[in-house]
Design a protein around this motif. Structure first.
Motif, PDB file in Angstrom:
ATOM      1  N   SER A   1      21.195 106.039  14.764  1.00  0.00           N
ATOM      2  CA  SER A   1      20.597 105.820  16.075  1.00  0.00           C
ATOM      3  C   SER A   1      21.507 104.952  16.928  1.00  0.00           C
ATOM      4  N   SER A   2      21.417 105.126  18.215  1.00  0.00           N
ATOM      5  CA  SER A   2      22.113 104.238  19.142  1.00  0.00           C
ATOM      6  C   SER A   2      21.151 103.190  19.695  1.00  0.00           C
ATOM      7  N   GLU A   3      19.905 103.229  19.260  1.00  0.00           N
ATOM      8  CA  GLU A   3      18.894 102.270  19.700  1.00  0.00           C
ATOM      9  C   GLU A   3      18.935 101.047  18.783  1.00  0.00           C
ATOM     10  N   LEU A   4      19.598  99.995  19.230  1.00  0.00           N
ATOM     11  CA  LEU A   4      19.824  98.820  18.399  1.00  0.00           C
ATOM     12  C   LEU A   4      18.528  98.162  17.947  1.00  0.00           C
ATOM     13  N   GLU A   5      17.554  98.063  18.828  1.00  0.00           N
ATOM     14  CA  GLU A   5      16.294  97.403  18.476  1.00  0.00           C
ATOM     15  C   GLU A   5      15.549  98.167  17.387  1.00  0.00           C
ATOM     16  N   GLU A   6      15.591  99.487  17.448  1.00  0.00           N
ATOM     17  CA  GLU A   6      14.937 100.297  16.412  1.00  0.00           C
ATOM     18  C   GLU A   6      15.601 100.070  15.057  1.00  0.00           C
ATOM     19  N   ILE A   7      16.907 100.120  15.042  1.00  0.00           N
ATOM     20  CA  ILE A   7      17.639  99.950  13.795  1.00  0.00           C
ATOM     21  C   ILE A   7      17.403  98.557  13.228  1.00  0.00           C
ATOM     22  N   GLU A   8      17.451  97.549  14.095  1.00  0.00           N
ATOM     23  CA  GLU A   8      17.205  96.174  13.647  1.00  0.00           C
ATOM     24  C   GLU A   8      15.834  96.047  12.988  1.00  0.00           C
TER      25      GLU A   8
ATOM     26  N   GLN B   1      21.637  90.882  17.881  1.00  0.00           N
ATOM     27  CA  GLN B   1      22.084  91.761  18.968  1.00  0.00           C
ATOM     28  C   GLN B   1      23.552  91.539  19.322  1.00  0.00           C
TER      29      GLN B   1
ATOM     30  N   SER C   1      29.952  97.474  18.171  1.00  0.00           N
ATOM     31  CA  SER C   1      29.958  98.795  18.801  1.00  0.00           C
ATOM     32  C   SER C   1      31.113  98.932  19.797  1.00  0.00           C
TER      33      SER C   1
END
Length: 68
Positions: A21-28, A53, A60
């Protein structure tokens, strides 16, 4: 929400999952370990305790530095 529930159910059962994923908050929110690959270069390998973050954003961008 449904996808996260499925991921958490499998993880709780002891399975390993690969999430891209490119969604950092989701991955975190779901990852125990994060490997950042930027422009084909592995720029970070972080355990959950190390993740924030700033580190994710910096990693990235590292792969883009070779293009300059």
């Amino acid at each position: 929400t449904d996808v996260f529930e499925i991921i958490n159910r499998y993880a709780d059962a002891g399975l390993s999952l690969l999430v891209v994923s490119s969604e950092l908050e989701e991955i975190e929110a779901i990852a125990d370990r994060i490997i950042v690959i930027s422009n084909g270069i592995k720029t970070a390998d972080l355990a959950r305790e190390e993740v924030n973050q700033d580190k994710l954003v910096a990693a990235s961008y590292k792969g883009n530095m070779r293009l300059i």
